[in-house]
Design a protein around this motif. Structure first.
Motif, PDB file in Angstrom:
ATOM      1  N   ALA A 121       0.825  -1.217   0.000  1.00  0.00           N
ATOM      2  CA  ALA A 121       0.000   0.000   0.000  1.00  0.00           C
ATOM      3  C   ALA A 121       0.853   1.258   0.000  1.00  0.00           C
ATOM      4  CB  ALA A 121      -0.931  -0.008   1.212  1.00  0.00           C
ATOM      5  N   TRP A 122       2.120   1.152   0.374  1.00  0.00           N
ATOM      6  CA  TRP A 122       2.974   2.336   0.437  1.00  0.00           C
ATOM      7  C   TRP A 122       3.306   2.900  -0.936  1.00  0.00           C
ATOM      8  CZ3 TRP A 122       7.139   0.721   4.602  1.00  0.00           C
ATOM      9  CH2 TRP A 122       6.485   0.558   5.843  1.00  0.00           C
ATOM     10  N   VAL A 123       3.041   2.132  -1.991  1.00  0.00           N
ATOM     11  CA  VAL A 123       3.372   2.605  -3.329  1.00  0.00           C
ATOM     12  C   VAL A 123       2.582   3.865  -3.670  1.00  0.00           C
ATOM     13  CG1 VAL A 123       1.614   1.302  -4.611  1.00  0.00           C
ATOM     14  CG2 VAL A 123       3.819   1.794  -5.682  1.00  0.00           C
ATOM     15  N   ARG A 124       1.483   4.113  -2.962  1.00  0.00           N
ATOM     16  CA  ARG A 124       0.703   5.327  -3.235  1.00  0.00           C
ATOM     17  C   ARG A 124       1.469   6.596  -2.904  1.00  0.00           C
ATOM     18  NH1 ARG A 124      -1.328   3.306   1.664  1.00  0.00           N
ATOM     19  NH2 ARG A 124      -1.512   4.853   3.378  1.00  0.00           N
ATOM     20  N   TYR A 125       2.526   6.468  -2.101  1.00  0.00           N
ATOM     21  CA  TYR A 125       3.335   7.645  -1.761  1.00  0.00           C
ATOM     22  C   TYR A 125       4.429   7.925  -2.789  1.00  0.00           C
ATOM     23  CZ  TYR A 125       1.201   7.089   2.849  1.00  0.00           C
ATOM     24  OH  TYR A 125       0.307   6.978   3.877  1.00  0.00           O
ATOM     25  N   ALA A 126       4.675   6.992  -3.696  1.00  0.00           N
ATOM     26  CA  ALA A 126       5.772   7.155  -4.657  1.00  0.00           C
ATOM     27  C   ALA A 126       5.614   8.394  -5.543  1.00  0.00           C
ATOM     28  CB  ALA A 126       5.912   5.897  -5.510  1.00  0.00           C
ATOM     29  N   PRO A 127       4.397   8.695  -6.072  1.00  0.00           N
ATOM     30  CA  PRO A 127       4.284   9.890  -6.923  1.00  0.00           C
ATOM     31  C   PRO A 127       4.499  11.202  -6.184  1.00  0.00           C
ATOM     32  CG  PRO A 127       2.464   8.357  -7.335  1.00  0.00           C
ATOM     33  CD  PRO A 127       3.157   7.887  -6.091  1.00  0.00           C
ATOM     34  N   LEU A 128       4.568  11.170  -4.846  1.00  0.00           N
ATOM     35  CA  LEU A 128       4.723  12.404  -4.087  1.00  0.00           C
ATOM     36  C   LEU A 128       6.179  12.825  -3.953  1.00  0.00           C
ATOM     37  CD1 LEU A 128       2.133  11.713  -1.234  1.00  0.00           C
ATOM     38  CD2 LEU A 128       1.781  12.862  -3.429  1.00  0.00           C
ATOM     39  N   SER A 129       7.070  12.169  -4.670  1.00  0.00           N
ATOM     40  CA  SER A 129       8.488  12.541  -4.674  1.00  0.00           C
ATOM     41  C   SER A 129       8.900  12.871  -6.100  1.00  0.00           C
ATOM     42  CB  SER A 129       9.346  11.405  -4.109  1.00  0.00           C
ATOM     43  OG  SER A 129       9.275  10.269  -4.962  1.00  0.00           O
ATOM     44  N   LEU A 130      10.154  13.251  -6.284  1.00  0.00           N
ATOM     45  CA  LEU A 130      10.656  13.643  -7.599  1.00  0.00           C
ATOM     46  C   LEU A 130      11.347  12.502  -8.334  1.00  0.00           C
ATOM     47  CD1 LEU A 130      12.128  17.165  -6.746  1.00  0.00           C
ATOM     48  CD2 LEU A 130       9.901  16.622  -7.735  1.00  0.00           C
ATOM     49  N   THR A 131      11.223  11.262  -7.829  1.00  0.00           N
ATOM     50  CA  THR A 131      11.912  10.147  -8.478  1.00  0.00           C
ATOM     51  C   THR A 131      11.359   9.889  -9.871  1.00  0.00           C
ATOM     52  OG1 THR A 131      10.389   8.631  -7.338  1.00  0.00           O
ATOM     53  CG2 THR A 131      12.540   9.029  -6.311  1.00  0.00           C
ATOM     54  N   GLY A 132      10.023  10.034 -10.038  1.00  0.00           N
ATOM     55  CA  GLY A 132       9.445   9.836 -11.366  1.00  0.00           C
ATOM     56  C   GLY A 132       9.962  10.843 -12.370  1.00  0.00           C
ATOM     57  N   LEU A 133      10.080  12.092 -11.933  1.00  0.00           N
ATOM     58  CA  LEU A 133      10.627  13.126 -12.815  1.00  0.00           C
ATOM     59  C   LEU A 133      12.070  12.823 -13.177  1.00  0.00           C
ATOM     60  CD1 LEU A 133      10.095  15.847 -14.179  1.00  0.00           C
ATOM     61  CD2 LEU A 133      10.902  16.961 -12.094  1.00  0.00           C
ATOM     62  N   ALA A 134      12.835  12.273 -12.225  1.00  0.00           N
ATOM     63  CA  ALA A 134      14.229  11.922 -12.498  1.00  0.00           C
ATOM     64  C   ALA A 134      14.332  10.798 -13.526  1.00  0.00           C
ATOM     65  CB  ALA A 134      14.924  11.506 -11.199  1.00  0.00           C
ATOM     66  N   VAL A 135      13.297   9.957 -13.615  1.00  0.00           N
ATOM     67  CA  VAL A 135      13.298   8.878 -14.610  1.00  0.00           C
ATOM     68  C   VAL A 135      12.859   9.390 -15.972  1.00  0.00           C
ATOM     69  CG1 VAL A 135      12.265   6.661 -15.235  1.00  0.00           C
ATOM     70  CG2 VAL A 135      12.909   7.107 -12.865  1.00  0.00           C
ATOM     71  N   VAL A 136      11.800  10.227 -15.998  1.00  0.00           N
ATOM     72  CA  VAL A 136      11.220  10.683 -17.261  1.00  0.00           C
ATOM     73  C   VAL A 136      12.061  11.777 -17.910  1.00  0.00           C
ATOM     74  CG1 VAL A 136       9.214  11.812 -18.299  1.00  0.00           C
ATOM     75  CG2 VAL A 136       8.900  10.032 -16.576  1.00  0.00           C
ATOM     76  N   ALA A 137      12.649  12.674 -17.090  1.00  0.00           N
ATOM     77  CA  ALA A 137      13.376  13.817 -17.641  1.00  0.00           C
ATOM     78  C   ALA A 137      14.521  13.411 -18.577  1.00  0.00           C
ATOM     79  CB  ALA A 137      13.894  14.701 -16.510  1.00  0.00           C
ATOM     80  N   PRO A 138      15.391  12.451 -18.204  1.00  0.00           N
ATOM     81  CA  PRO A 138      16.458  12.072 -19.157  1.00  0.00           C
ATOM     82  C   PRO A 138      15.905  11.509 -20.460  1.00  0.00           C
ATOM     83  CG  PRO A 138      16.942  11.255 -16.943  1.00  0.00           C
ATOM     84  CD  PRO A 138      15.537  11.738 -16.917  1.00  0.00           C
ATOM     85  N   ILE A 139      14.785  10.769 -20.396  1.00  0.00           N
ATOM     86  CA  ILE A 139      14.193  10.224 -21.618  1.00  0.00           C
ATOM     87  C   ILE A 139      13.676  11.355 -22.499  1.00  0.00           C
ATOM     88  CG2 ILE A 139      12.384   8.724 -22.525  1.00  0.00           C
ATOM     89  CD1 ILE A 139      12.556   7.104 -19.961  1.00  0.00           C
ATOM     90  N   ALA A 140      12.995  12.324 -21.861  1.00  0.00           N
ATOM     91  CA  ALA A 140      12.494  13.467 -22.618  1.00  0.00           C
ATOM     92  C   ALA A 140      13.646  14.283 -23.194  1.00  0.00           C
ATOM     93  CB  ALA A 140      11.625  14.338 -21.722  1.00  0.00           C
ATOM     94  N   GLY A 141      14.708  14.466 -22.410  1.00  0.00           N
ATOM     95  CA  GLY A 141      15.868  15.202 -22.903  1.00  0.00           C
ATOM     96  C   GLY A 141      16.528  14.509 -24.080  1.00  0.00           C
ATOM     97  N   LEU A 142      16.607  13.171 -24.006  1.00  0.00           N
ATOM     98  CA  LEU A 142      17.193  12.416 -25.112  1.00  0.00           C
ATOM     99  C   LEU A 142      16.343  12.565 -26.370  1.00  0.00           C
ATOM    100  CD1 LEU A 142      19.491  10.460 -25.879  1.00  0.00           C
ATOM    101  CD2 LEU A 142      17.967   8.578 -25.261  1.00  0.00           C
ATOM    102  N   GLY A 143      15.002  12.526 -26.188  1.00  0.00           N
ATOM    103  CA  GLY A 143      14.120  12.710 -27.338  1.00  0.00           C
ATOM    104  C   GLY A 143      14.261  14.087 -27.942  1.00  0.00           C
ATOM    105  N   ALA A 144      14.376  15.111 -27.080  1.00  0.00           N
ATOM    106  CA  ALA A 144      14.547  16.476 -27.592  1.00  0.00           C
ATOM    107  C   ALA A 144      15.860  16.630 -28.338  1.00  0.00           C
ATOM    108  CB  ALA A 144      14.470  17.460 -26.432  1.00  0.00           C
ATOM    109  N   GLN A 145      16.899  15.955 -27.841  1.00  0.00           N
ATOM    110  CA  GLN A 145      18.205  16.055 -28.490  1.00  0.00           C
ATOM    111  C   GLN A 145      18.187  15.447 -29.886  1.00  0.00           C
ATOM    112  OE1 GLN A 145      21.327  14.347 -26.151  1.00  0.00           O
ATOM    113  NE2 GLN A 145      22.936  14.830 -27.639  1.00  0.00           N
ATOM    114  N   TYR A 146      17.351  14.430 -30.090  1.00  0.00           N
ATOM    115  CA  TYR A 146      17.304  13.765 -31.392  1.00  0.00           C
ATOM    116  C   TYR A 146      16.145  14.268 -32.273  1.00  0.00           C
ATOM    117  CZ  TYR A 146      20.967  10.514 -30.105  1.00  0.00           C
ATOM    118  OH  TYR A 146      22.174   9.959 -29.750  1.00  0.00           O
TER     119      TYR A 146
END
Length: 503
Positions: A168-193
């Motif tokens: 049940a603790w997984v509901r707290y995961a979106p309340l941190s910046l870890t998801g952004l740390a995962v998505v941001a490099p992917i988005a940056g790589l896409g923007a670069q290409y």
């Protein structure tokens, strides 16, 4: 091992191998694309023939290297931890990686790791490497004098469980910046290409004009919702992959952490190096009555986490159990009585802190007002130089001022400290500060090795100071911010009697 090494090397060089496959396909000779794969796999196989380790009475040595040979040597008395890690491939093959720690931060290339060992060998090897610390002992010794382990994970599961993960603790995961740390490099790589160029030149974007403001608004809102959904899903995935099955075990001398979904990790922390704990409460977690628990230890990760995003009650319970088993009964002075009462981890996590007074509050509001003033001056400069601003633009500094005022008030409410004197245990210094990322640091007095009292120009004008407690553990410096200068000496004397010395 002859399978693990080549697969790991191929995974490491996937971008290069993909490029070679494309080149081989376009050249009309696909066989050329196999040459880099064969070379990388051969390099991985060569690692098996050039890597060896040896354990003698005084040292543990690891020899590796194909072109440049290197030998890492660790004196056995310096070994403080033996951690075990196994990714999905290692687990399928019954292998694991054993990492030896000496309590000193090392670069990635200098880590002492024995890769791809048989899991049946690890418990006995771990007991042997930690035998000088008294942290582990084998179940019993056979007739030949060799240690016998009843099951491969017996050593890792010894001790009393003081914390465990719940789904049940997984509901707290979106309340941190870890998801952004995962998505941001992917988005940056896409923007670069060139993903942004493709979108901007698409037919849909080219046909947008002033008459489609509603469509633009709906599109932006949709992209925002989609981004939030992707970030939340990434955060939940990272949370599950990292912390699935977490168990925190305390055997009195060491703390064992075991967690991971695809890659399992077993971490051993020597409690002789324990100096306190930090309750990390970012703004969103705090709003959801949740927190994270980090250890303050010498020679370890400055932010060694033992509980991820979890309910505040569970974090306090784990801290309570840890301190109860480590320190025994301690005491504190209650708010309305001078009678000593037992200190527990939950007391360290919930005890009321001393406010720092109106001067500290004014300083929070003054610092919050500067950005608002800069925005107002910039807007006035635009108007005075002949520029034009829409009437609704003047609502921005008003809203900005309200937000900054709320932030200043929250920063003041998060500012405080408390000293809890012990009778049968150590005195504790508790200090808290921050708003967007708030930390409540609980540091035991014996771990403090020095003090610094510093004042900026503006702090001197306000009669405030920042007291820094220096320690060899964790972040090395723990701050009591904007305390009245008259109370600074009393704080130091209360935590470490005689620490001010004499003149």
């Amino acid at each position: 091992m002859l399978l693990v090494y080549p697969v790991n090397e191929i995974m490491k060089y996937i971008p290069v191998l993909l490029g070679s496959i494309i080149v081989g396909t376009t050249s009309g000779n696909p066989l050329w694309s196999l040459i880099p794969v064969v070379l990388v796999a051969a390099f991985g196989i060569a690692r098996w023939f050039t890597t060896s380790y040896r354990i003698d009475a005084d040292h543990v040595q690891l020899r590796s290297g194909i072109v440049a040979r290197r030998t890492l040597s660790v004196p056995r008395p310096r070994i403080r931890s033996v951690d075990v890690e196994a990714d999905l491939l290692h687990r399928v093959l019954g292998l694991a990686v054993l990492a030896i720690g000496t309590g000193k931060q090392t670069d990635k290339g200098e880590e002492f790791k024995l890769d791809a060992l048989d899991t049946s060998q690890i418990p006995a090897l771990r007991a042997e490497l930690l035998s000088h610390t008294g942290q582990h002992a084998p179940d019993h010794v056979d007739a030949a004098g060799a240690p016998h382990i009843s099951r491969p994970d017996a050593l890792a599961e010894s001790g009393v469980e003081i914390g465990h993960w719940r789904a049940a603790w997984v509901r707290y995961a979106p309340l941190s910046l870890t998801g952004l740390a995962v998505v941001a490099p992917i988005a940056g790589l896409g923007a670069q290409y060139g993903v942004i160029d493709v979108l901007s030149e698409s037919a849909v974007v080219q046909h947008l004009d002033d008459d489609t403001a509603a469509i633009v608004t709906i599109t932006i809102a949709g992209l925002t919702v989609l981004t939030l959904a992707l970030v939340s899903l990434a955060a939940c995935g990272q949370y599950l992959a990292t912390w699935f099955g977490l168990r925190v075990l305390d055997n009195g001398t060491t703390l064992h952490l075991r967690h991971g979904l695809f890659t399992t990790r077993q971490i051993t922390l020597d409690l002789a190096r324990f100096r306190g704990a930090t309750l990390n409460e970012p703004l969103l977690l705090r709003a959801a009555r949740a927190a994270q628990l980090e250890m303050i230890m010498t020679g370890e990760n400055p932010r060694q986490k033992i509980l991820p995003q979890a309910p505040r009650v569970a974090v306090e319970r784990t801290l309570d159990e840890l301190l109860r088993s480590r320190r025994g009964p301690q005491s504190k002075v209650s708010a309305d009585s001078a009678t000593p009462q037992p200190i527990t981890g939950s007391a360290l996590g919930t005890v009321d802190l001393r406010r720092h007074g109106p001067a500290a509050r004014r300083r929070r509001y003054t610092r919050a007002a500067w950005p608002v003033g800069i925005v107002v001056v910039a807007m006035l400069a635009v108007v005075l130089t002949g520029g034009h601003l829409a009437p609704w633009a003047w609502t921005f500094p008003v809203v900005f001022a309200v937000v900054m005022a709320l932030l200043a008030e929250d920063r003041y409410r998060g500012l405080g400290h408390r000293v809890l004197p012990g009778t049968t245990g150590p005195t504790w210094l508790i200090t808290r500060r921050g708003s967007l990322d708030r930390n409540r640091d609980c540091l035991e007095a014996p771990g403090i090795i020095g003090w610094t009292v510093r004042q900026t120009f503006w702090q001197r004008r306000a009669g405030l100071a920042t007291v820094v407690a220096a320690t060899a553990a964790g972040k090395k410096a723990y701050l009591v911010v904007d305390i009245p200068i008259a109370a600074a000496a009393a704080l130091i004397e209360e935590v470490t009697p005689g620490g001010l010395g004499t003149r």
